[in-house]
Design an enzyme around this catalytic site. Structure first.
Site, mmCIF file in Angstrom:
data_model
loop_
_atom_site.group_PDB
_atom_site.id
_atom_site.type_symbol
_atom_site.label_atom_id
_atom_site.label_comp_id
_atom_site.label_asym_id
_atom_site.label_seq_id
_atom_site.Cartn_x
_atom_site.Cartn_y
_atom_site.Cartn_z
ATOM 1 C CE LYS A 1 -0.920 -0.336 4.925
ATOM 2 N NZ LYS A 1 -0.051 0.671 5.496
ATOM 3 N NE ARG B 1 -1.807 -0.145 11.632
ATOM 4 C CZ ARG B 1 -0.711 0.267 11.009
ATOM 5 N NH1 ARG B 1 -0.761 1.287 10.190
ATOM 6 N NH2 ARG B 1 0.413 -0.356 11.182
ATOM 7 N NE ARG C 1 8.379 -4.624 5.185
ATOM 8 C CZ ARG C 1 7.238 -4.008 5.427
ATOM 9 N NH1 ARG C 1 6.724 -3.199 4.531
ATOM 10 N NH2 ARG C 1 6.606 -4.229 6.562
ATOM 11 N NE ARG D 1 8.501 -1.909 9.283
ATOM 12 C CZ ARG D 1 7.279 -1.531 8.951
ATOM 13 N NH1 ARG D 1 7.058 -0.904 7.821
ATOM 14 N NH2 ARG D 1 6.265 -1.773 9.740
ATOM 15 N NE ARG E 1 3.769 -4.546 11.698
ATOM 16 C CZ ARG E 1 4.782 -4.837 10.860
ATOM 17 N NH1 ARG E 1 5.711 -5.670 11.194
ATOM 18 N NH2 ARG E 1 4.829 -4.239 9.686
HETATM 19 P P1 AMP Z 1 3.291 0.662 9.383
HETATM 20 O O1 AMP Z 1 4.529 1.208 8.748
HETATM 21 O O2 AMP Z 1 2.045 1.292 8.852
HETATM 22 O O3 AMP Z 1 3.260 -0.854 9.336
HETATM 23 O O4 AMP Z 1 3.333 1.079 10.955
HETATM 24 C C1 AMP Z 1 4.407 0.642 11.766
HETATM 25 C C2 AMP Z 1 3.997 0.699 13.224
HETATM 26 O O5 AMP Z 1 3.667 2.047 13.581
HETATM 27 C C3 AMP Z 1 2.770 -0.110 13.617
HETATM 28 O O6 AMP Z 1 3.082 -1.464 13.848
HETATM 29 C C4 AMP Z 1 2.335 0.610 14.879
HETATM 30 O O7 AMP Z 1 3.162 0.292 15.965
HETATM 31 C C5 AMP Z 1 2.592 2.056 14.521
HETATM 32 N N1 AMP Z 1 1.412 2.703 13.881
HETATM 33 C C6 AMP Z 1 1.335 3.210 12.612
HETATM 34 N N2 AMP Z 1 0.129 3.732 12.372
HETATM 35 C C7 AMP Z 1 -0.584 3.571 13.516
HETATM 36 C C8 AMP Z 1 -1.924 3.896 13.905
HETATM 37 N N3 AMP Z 1 -2.790 4.488 13.058
HETATM 38 N N4 AMP Z 1 -2.313 3.578 15.169
HETATM 39 C C9 AMP Z 1 -1.466 2.984 16.036
HETATM 40 N N5 AMP Z 1 -0.210 2.625 15.728
HETATM 41 C C10 AMP Z 1 0.238 2.913 14.481
#
Ligand code: AMP
Length: 216
Positions: free
Chosen positions: A14, A89, A123, A156, A167
């Site tokens: 995405k 989220r 990744r 990561r 997740r």
């Molecule tokens: P992502 O890069 O979108 O996978 O986000 C990485 C991490 O950031 C997630 O696993 C959460 O710990 C945190 N995170 C990102 N967006 C949110 C959100 N909207 N609400 C809560 N935690 C978030």
């Protein structure tokens, strides 16, 4: 003005799709994951609060992400619109968001769970420029080295099997219900994230009725 939310499990691509849309249609990419990672790397107060939560693959408290999204969108530097990636989220964030902003469409880039795990474990990110690689489909020319800036490629911290499973569980329990909420209010466009990047992008543009750009 074009305002979109993009959703999908981790590894669905995405972020890549959001960046392509933003580049060609002058939209601002607002990724909560990127904003939070920037805070961690820059040792901000917010970064110190969220570092351990993020490394465990857990969700950061709602009020922290909501404040961050509000501050980012309040900059109003998005003259032609934005693509919001990684937010909302969960249903509480979705209610908070829909009380404040309207969007033109919600894009779901969907992939099954086994593909999430496979892609997540493969990744790699460049620790210097942040470019994304995948040891299955997008390998660097020299092992562990970025093709563009020669930075070191790393995983990561939340892309471990445990972090990915946590997740994914959050995604099914909390993020999928957001989609149901949006389906009642907004236009939701669903695309299959297992295909080639360009094919998915073309389909998104067609679904959104975006003008096709000759020199894009
Ligand atoms: P992502 O890069 O979108 O996978 O986000 C990485 C991490 O950031 C997630 O696993 C959460 O710990 C945190 N995170 C990102 N967006 C949110 C959100 N909207 N609400 C809560 N935690 C978030």
């Amino acid at each position: 003005m074009r305002k979109y939310v993009i959703m999908g499990p981790q590894g669905s691509g995405k972020g890549t799709q959001a960046k392509l849309l933003c580049h060609d249609y002058d939209l601002v990419h607002v990724s909560t994951g990127d904003l939070l990672r920037w805070n961690v790397q820059s040792h901000t107060r917010l970064g110190a609060r969220v570092q351990r939560i993020m490394a465990a693959g857990q969700l950061v408290p709602d009020e922290l992400t909501e404040d961050m999204v509000r501050a980012r969108l309040d900059l109003h530097d998005w003259n032609y619109g934005f693509v919001l990636d990684g937010f909302p989220r969960n249903p509480a964030q979705a209610r908070w968001f829909t009380e404040r902003w309207d969007v033109d469409a919600v894009i779901l880039v969907d992939i099954p769970d086994d593909v999430v795990m496979e892609r997540g474990l493969a990744r790699r990110l460049c620790c210097k420029c942040g470019r994304d690689y995948n040891l299955l489909h997008h390998r660097p020319a020299v092992a562990d080295t970025c093709d563009v800036c020669q930075g070191r490629l790393v995983s990561r911290p939340d892309d471990t099997a445990e972090g990915l499973r946590a997740r994914l569980a959050d995604y099914h329990a909390q993020t999928r219900p957001v989609l149901e909420l949006f389906t009642r209010k907004e236009r939701v466009v669903v695309v299959d994230g297992r295909r080639a990047i360009d094919t998915i992008q073309l389909e998104i543009r067609q679904h959104l009725g975006l003008p096709m750009l000759v020199n894009a």
